[in-house]
Design a protein around this motif. Sequence first.
Motif, mmCIF file in Angstrom:
data_model
loop_
_atom_site.group_PDB
_atom_site.id
_atom_site.type_symbol
_atom_site.label_atom_id
_atom_site.label_comp_id
_atom_site.label_asym_id
_atom_site.label_seq_id
_atom_site.Cartn_x
_atom_site.Cartn_y
_atom_site.Cartn_z
ATOM 1 N N ARG A 57 15.590 -19.551 48.948
ATOM 2 C CA ARG A 57 16.937 -19.712 49.499
ATOM 3 C C ARG A 57 17.706 -20.786 48.754
ATOM 4 O O ARG A 57 18.883 -20.618 48.423
ATOM 5 N N GLU A 58 17.057 -21.917 48.476
ATOM 6 C CA GLU A 58 17.722 -23.002 47.749
ATOM 7 C C GLU A 58 18.167 -22.537 46.368
ATOM 8 O O GLU A 58 19.274 -22.846 45.928
ATOM 9 N N ARG A 59 17.317 -21.786 45.688
ATOM 10 C CA ARG A 59 17.659 -21.285 44.352
ATOM 11 C C ARG A 59 18.827 -20.292 44.411
ATOM 12 O O ARG A 59 19.741 -20.360 43.595
ATOM 13 N N LEU A 60 18.781 -19.378 45.368
ATOM 14 C CA LEU A 60 19.861 -18.399 45.485
ATOM 15 C C LEU A 60 21.165 -19.062 45.922
ATOM 16 O O LEU A 60 22.242 -18.664 45.466
ATOM 17 N N ALA A 61 21.078 -20.080 46.752
ATOM 18 C CA ALA A 61 22.284 -20.817 47.147
ATOM 19 C C ALA A 61 22.905 -21.486 45.919
ATOM 20 O O ALA A 61 24.136 -21.497 45.774
ATOM 21 N N ARG A 62 22.070 -22.013 45.031
ATOM 22 C CA ARG A 62 22.592 -22.620 43.795
ATOM 23 C C ARG A 62 23.241 -21.561 42.900
ATOM 24 O O ARG A 62 24.259 -21.820 42.249
ATOM 25 N N VAL A 63 22.664 -20.372 42.871
ATOM 26 C CA VAL A 63 23.261 -19.273 42.102
ATOM 27 C C VAL A 63 24.673 -19.001 42.624
ATOM 28 O O VAL A 63 25.638 -18.968 41.853
ATOM 29 N N ILE A 64 24.795 -18.813 43.930
ATOM 30 C CA ILE A 64 26.093 -18.497 44.532
ATOM 31 C C ILE A 64 27.073 -19.642 44.312
ATOM 32 O O ILE A 64 28.229 -19.428 43.950
ATOM 33 N N GLN A 65 26.606 -20.854 44.490
ATOM 34 C CA GLN A 65 27.471 -22.023 44.314
ATOM 35 C C GLN A 65 27.944 -22.139 42.861
ATOM 36 O O GLN A 65 29.095 -22.480 42.606
ATOM 37 N N SER A 66 27.072 -21.823 41.917
ATOM 38 C CA SER A 66 27.449 -21.938 40.498
ATOM 39 C C SER A 66 28.535 -20.931 40.102
ATOM 40 O O SER A 66 29.234 -21.134 39.131
#
Length: 131
Positions: A120-129
């Motif tokens: 989840r943390e990794r995918l949240a960073r993807v979306i945020q980027s």
Amino acid sequence: MKRQEYGIRTTLNVPYEEAIPRVTEALKKEGFGVLTEINVKETIKKKLDKEFPKYIILGACNPQLAYQALTNETEIGLLLPCNVIVYEREGKTVVSAQDPEAALSVVGNPAVAPVAKEARERLARVIQSLS
């Protein structure tokens, strides 16, 4: 970035066709590869002869996280990979990623929780980027 109960979403001011490679590259930076691409618009046209907006489902997988999840819960493969969708809405492009914590919470195996949290943390960073 907006979080739904089962997804993490953002809206982009770039064309749909430009968003897909951007999403793929952002996933790659977080260790995810795209295993599958389902072009929903084309599939619905081909199978049902109906029109549908531009919409693609990217089946994203981080091999290390998938391995950890599968070694702790063999049947978790039913919930993999992490889906990321890209679609057009009102002239904008929306990108939404599955929330692995929400999706994998149905498993009920505490050993899977840390894997889901990291995914989840990794995918949240993807979306945020992408924002």
